[in-house]
Design a protein around this motif. Structure first.
Motif, PDB file in Angstrom:
ATOM      1  N   ARG A 131       2.647  -6.592  -7.125  1.00  0.00           N
ATOM      2  CA  ARG A 131       2.524  -5.156  -7.349  1.00  0.00           C
ATOM      3  C   ARG A 131       2.224  -4.828  -8.797  1.00  0.00           C
ATOM      4  NH1 ARG A 131       7.359  -1.824  -4.793  1.00  0.00           N
ATOM      5  NH2 ARG A 131       6.226  -0.192  -5.919  1.00  0.00           N
ATOM      6  N   ASN A 142      -4.593  -1.660  -5.004  1.00  0.00           N
ATOM      7  CA  ASN A 142      -3.277  -1.361  -5.555  1.00  0.00           C
ATOM      8  C   ASN A 142      -3.433  -0.457  -6.768  1.00  0.00           C
ATOM      9  OD1 ASN A 142      -0.549  -1.351  -6.232  1.00  0.00           O
ATOM     10  ND2 ASN A 142      -0.656  -3.314  -7.292  1.00  0.00           N
ATOM     11  N   GLU A 156      -5.093   4.880  -4.311  1.00  0.00           N
ATOM     12  CA  GLU A 156      -4.962   4.249  -2.995  1.00  0.00           C
ATOM     13  C   GLU A 156      -4.049   3.044  -3.143  1.00  0.00           C
ATOM     14  OE1 GLU A 156      -7.757   1.750   0.163  1.00  0.00           O
ATOM     15  OE2 GLU A 156      -8.699   3.089  -1.318  1.00  0.00           O
ATOM     16  N   TYR A 157      -3.015   2.945  -2.333  1.00  0.00           N
ATOM     17  CA  TYR A 157      -2.043   1.870  -2.504  1.00  0.00           C
ATOM     18  C   TYR A 157      -1.268   1.533  -1.225  1.00  0.00           C
ATOM     19  CZ  TYR A 157       1.429   5.586  -2.381  1.00  0.00           C
ATOM     20  OH  TYR A 157       2.195   6.649  -1.980  1.00  0.00           O
ATOM     21  N   GLU A 158      -1.286   2.396  -0.202  1.00  0.00           N
ATOM     22  CA  GLU A 158      -0.394   2.252   0.947  1.00  0.00           C
ATOM     23  C   GLU A 158      -0.566   0.921   1.671  1.00  0.00           C
ATOM     24  OE1 GLU A 158      -2.269   4.844   0.334  1.00  0.00           O
ATOM     25  OE2 GLU A 158      -1.091   6.710   0.414  1.00  0.00           O
ATOM     26  N   PHE A 161       0.779  -1.997  -0.330  1.00  0.00           N
ATOM     27  CA  PHE A 161       2.238  -2.056  -0.291  1.00  0.00           C
ATOM     28  C   PHE A 161       2.728  -2.642   1.035  1.00  0.00           C
ATOM     29  CE2 PHE A 161       4.077   0.958  -3.691  1.00  0.00           C
ATOM     30  CZ  PHE A 161       3.216   0.432  -4.638  1.00  0.00           C
ATOM     31  N   THR A 162       2.052  -2.293   2.142  1.00  0.00           N
ATOM     32  CA  THR A 162       2.418  -2.864   3.437  1.00  0.00           C
ATOM     33  C   THR A 162       2.282  -4.379   3.408  1.00  0.00           C
ATOM     34  OG1 THR A 162       1.703  -0.857   4.603  1.00  0.00           O
ATOM     35  CG2 THR A 162       1.908  -2.870   5.900  1.00  0.00           C
ATOM     36  N   ASP A 267      -3.478  14.985  -5.471  1.00  0.00           N
ATOM     37  CA  ASP A 267      -4.022  14.356  -4.277  1.00  0.00           C
ATOM     38  C   ASP A 267      -5.230  15.131  -3.769  1.00  0.00           C
ATOM     39  OD1 ASP A 267      -3.046  16.618  -2.950  1.00  0.00           O
ATOM     40  OD2 ASP A 267      -1.260  15.596  -2.194  1.00  0.00           O
ATOM     41  N   ARG A 277       6.350   7.370  -5.955  1.00  0.00           N
ATOM     42  CA  ARG A 277       5.973   6.735  -4.702  1.00  0.00           C
ATOM     43  C   ARG A 277       5.445   5.319  -4.950  1.00  0.00           C
ATOM     44  NH1 ARG A 277       2.248  11.442  -2.245  1.00  0.00           N
ATOM     45  NH2 ARG A 277       1.711   9.800  -0.729  1.00  0.00           N
ATOM     46  N   LEU A 278       4.880   5.076  -6.122  1.00  0.00           N
ATOM     47  CA  LEU A 278       4.436   3.735  -6.493  1.00  0.00           C
ATOM     48  C   LEU A 278       5.513   2.968  -7.244  1.00  0.00           C
ATOM     49  CD1 LEU A 278       1.483   5.087  -6.094  1.00  0.00           C
ATOM     50  CD2 LEU A 278       0.750   3.287  -7.663  1.00  0.00           C
TER      51      LEU A 278
END
Length: 347
Positions: A131, A142, A156-158, A161-162, A267, A277-278
């Protein structure tokens, strides 16, 4: 003379026992404060600056003095000679600013894949390593623009992270290993998964996220722009990029947003993006007008105190992680200039 002889016999060992520990503590504490200060600077888009302690020399001396003491009164008189031993330390500390090509090599060059492996075998969690110091894995982004000054649009990162959460779960269960694969075509890392029923679903999902056609129990992570079959492109961050990334965990006052001291990220709908959130499980740097009482490390900047709480173990771990990478990337100082030498006179 006996007092001087006794002082000489104990002076050296005692000074070493006292001096080495105090210098060690002072260097460690000031290094931490300097790192936190630069993270706060990056959050405000201020230029970072690192001063390295290149040498500490200390001259130690004893001074022997003589004295006569006594009393005079109606009952009687007494006079007694005496001695006085004075301990004097004169330290000289030399600093060198990191700049020029050395700054570029240490802070701007992408972190080496071999260094990622060293960090992994040093015991750092695989998701923390990826990360902070990987900005792309195959099609997974990431927040690559977070490797620099705060962007105006939400990153964009979701999906990334998954993937790192799956990697962490496999790592916690002892079902994944990371290895280094040097080659003529370009160095690479290999993710090797243990074939077990409880790993099958996670490995299949991870391979799908990486864009692989089918589940694989050995995945090559390469910097090559054209990875072959079963390989995934890995784009590492630089040390400065990793610092910029975690600096988004520095909390700042609302008025600094209002007057434009800190950039605002929005956003697609125009709402303010929350960087926690990150960075919420990586780094949180609090702020306040009063000096904190229970801080792991704190600095005063722009009229505010910024600190990491001593009971915030996630932030402390990431902070120590960054500090280790900073040491790993530092290497040897050769011909650094200018040097700032401070002779300190003891009164």
């Amino acid at each position: 003379m006996a007092a001087l002889l006794l002082a000489c016999q104990t002076f050296g060992p005692r000074s070493l026992r006292y001096g080495r520990g105090t210098y060690n503590t002072a260097i460690q504490q000031t290094n931490s404060e300097q790192l936190l200060l630069n993270l706060v600077r990056l959050r405000y888009r201020d230029a970072p600056l690192f001063l390295e302690v290149t040498s500490i020399s200390s001259s130690l001396s004893l001074e022997l003095g003589a004295a006569v003491g006594g009393n005079v009164g109606t009952v009687g008189r007494s006079v007694a000679p005496g001695t006085a031993v004075t301990y004097i330390e004169r330290p000289t500390i030399t600093y060198a600013p990191l700049q020029g090509s050395r700054f570029g090599t240490q802070f701007l060059s992408p972190i080496q894949l071999s260094d990622i492996l060293l960090l992994y075998h040093a015991g750092w969690a695989i998701d923390r390593i990826f990360r902070v110091f990987v900005q792309k894995l195959g099609p997974l982004q990431n927040a690559p623009r977070a490797s620099g000054p705060t962007p105006s649009h939400a990153p964009e990162y979701e999906a990334f992270f998954t993937a790192t959460e799956l990697m962490r779960s496999l790592w916690v269960d002892g079902l994944v290993d990371l290895n280094y694969l040097p080659s003529v075509a370009g160095d690479a890392l290999t993710l090797t998964f243990t074939r077990r029923p409880d790993a099958e679903g996670r490995v299949a999902r991870l391979c799908a996220l990486f864009g692989l056609a089918e589940p694989r129990y050995t995945i090559t992570l390469t910097e090559s722009p054209r990875p072959g079959e079963g390989a995934v492109l890995l784009v590492p961050r630089s040390l400065l990029g990793g610092m910029y990334y975690v600096s988004h965990g520095v909390e700042v006052p609302a008025e600094d947003y209002a007057v434009g001291r800190v950039p605002v990220t929005r956003d697609a709908k125009g709402a303010v993006f929350d960087w926690a959130r990150l960075t919420g499980t990586l780094m949180r740097v609090r702020h306040g007008t009063q000096e904190p009482k229970n801080a792991y490390v704190s600095v005063y900047y722009r009229g505010l105190w910024f600190w990491i709480a001593d009971n915030d173990l996630d932030s402390k771990s990431t902070f120590s992680f960054i500090a280790q990478v900073l040491e790993l990337q530092s290497g040897e100082i050769k011909g650094a200039a200018p040097l700032l030498t401070l002779p300190i006179a003891a009164e």
